[in-house]
Design a protein around this motif. Structure first.
Motif, PDB file in Angstrom:
ATOM      1  N   GLY A  33       0.785  -1.237   0.000  1.00  0.00           N
ATOM      2  CA  GLY A  33       0.000   0.000   0.000  1.00  0.00           C
ATOM      3  C   GLY A  33       0.814   1.281   0.000  1.00  0.00           C
ATOM      4  N   THR A  34       2.124   1.180  -0.132  1.00  0.00           N
ATOM      5  CA  THR A  34       2.967   2.379  -0.202  1.00  0.00           C
ATOM      6  C   THR A  34       2.759   3.054  -1.548  1.00  0.00           C
ATOM      7  OG1 THR A  34       4.617   1.369   1.239  1.00  0.00           O
ATOM      8  CG2 THR A  34       5.339   3.242  -0.101  1.00  0.00           C
ATOM      9  N   ARG A  35       2.426   4.350  -1.492  1.00  0.00           N
ATOM     10  CA  ARG A  35       2.181   5.126  -2.706  1.00  0.00           C
ATOM     11  C   ARG A  35       3.483   5.735  -3.223  1.00  0.00           C
ATOM     12  NH1 ARG A  35      -3.030   6.452  -3.623  1.00  0.00           N
ATOM     13  NH2 ARG A  35      -2.548   8.477  -4.540  1.00  0.00           N
ATOM     14  N   ILE A  36       3.632   5.733  -4.536  1.00  0.00           N
ATOM     15  CA  ILE A  36       4.765   6.365  -5.209  1.00  0.00           C
ATOM     16  C   ILE A  36       4.169   7.222  -6.317  1.00  0.00           C
ATOM     17  CG2 ILE A  36       6.906   6.014  -6.501  1.00  0.00           C
ATOM     18  CD1 ILE A  36       6.802   3.068  -5.283  1.00  0.00           C
ATOM     19  N   SER A  37       4.389   8.533  -6.214  1.00  0.00           N
ATOM     20  CA  SER A  37       3.812   9.468  -7.192  1.00  0.00           C
ATOM     21  C   SER A  37       4.908  10.263  -7.869  1.00  0.00           C
ATOM     22  CB  SER A  37       2.851  10.446  -6.512  1.00  0.00           C
ATOM     23  OG  SER A  37       1.765   9.759  -5.932  1.00  0.00           O
ATOM     24  N   LEU A  38       4.730  10.492  -9.156  1.00  0.00           N
ATOM     25  CA  LEU A  38       5.651  11.351  -9.877  1.00  0.00           C
ATOM     26  C   LEU A  38       5.548  12.769  -9.334  1.00  0.00           C
ATOM     27  CD1 LEU A  38       4.995  10.111 -13.506  1.00  0.00           C
ATOM     28  CD2 LEU A  38       7.128   9.854 -12.223  1.00  0.00           C
TER      29      LEU A  38
END
Length: 160
Positions: A33-38
């Motif tokens: 569930g770790t989010r990675i966003s540009l």
């Protein structure tokens, strides 16, 4: 170009767990569930660089088996011509290895036309010692946006 904190908001993508799934146009989520966003403007900047004929490479202290799938899941891997990704803080050595590899392919780059983009300055001293003419863009500190980075690069290149 650095990845963690520079291209995307996650500061340690090596600690994320595949598989990655899309969660919006510029965000993925790992298995926990770790989010990675540009970062805002990242895709615009990569398109701008490529449209101007730039050779774009990553230069990242990460596990390649994590970073490459993240680039692919975020749909930005196609903007990169090569990668210098290894789990080492010695970005100067990574850069030297990349340049040697590219010279072996018949590609030469003037140091004054190389721009190192990173959100942290901890690697800059070593890079500068080995490559004194390379430009450093300290993202989110001296360079507040990708639009500002593009403007600075354009200005620097126009002076040559």
């Amino acid at each position: 170009m650095d990845l963690d904190g520079t291209l995307w908001d996650n500061l340690d993508v090596s600690s994320t767990i595949p598989p990655y799934r899309r969660s919006g146009s510029a965000t993925i989520v790992d298995a926990e569930g770790t989010r990675i966003s540009l970062k805002s403007g990242a895709v615009w900047f990569l398109r701008w660089a490529k449209s101007g004929g730039a050779f774009v490479s990553s230069l990242s202290w990460n596990l390649p088996e994590r970073a490459i799938p993240v680039l692919e899941a975020l749909r930005v891997s196609g903007y990169f011509d090569d990668h210098a990704i290894a789990f080492t803080p010695r970005k100067d050595v990574l850069l030297e290895s990349l340049l040697i590899k590219l010279r072996g392919r018949g590609m030469e780059f003037e140091e004054t036309k190389i721009f190192y983009i990173d959100d942290r300055s901890i690697h800059w001293h070593d890079i500068r010692a080995r490559f004194p003419s390379i430009h450093y863009l300290h993202m989110w500190n001296e360079i507040p946006s990708y639009a500002c980075a593009a403007k600075l690069i354009s200005s620097q290149l126009a002076s040559y």
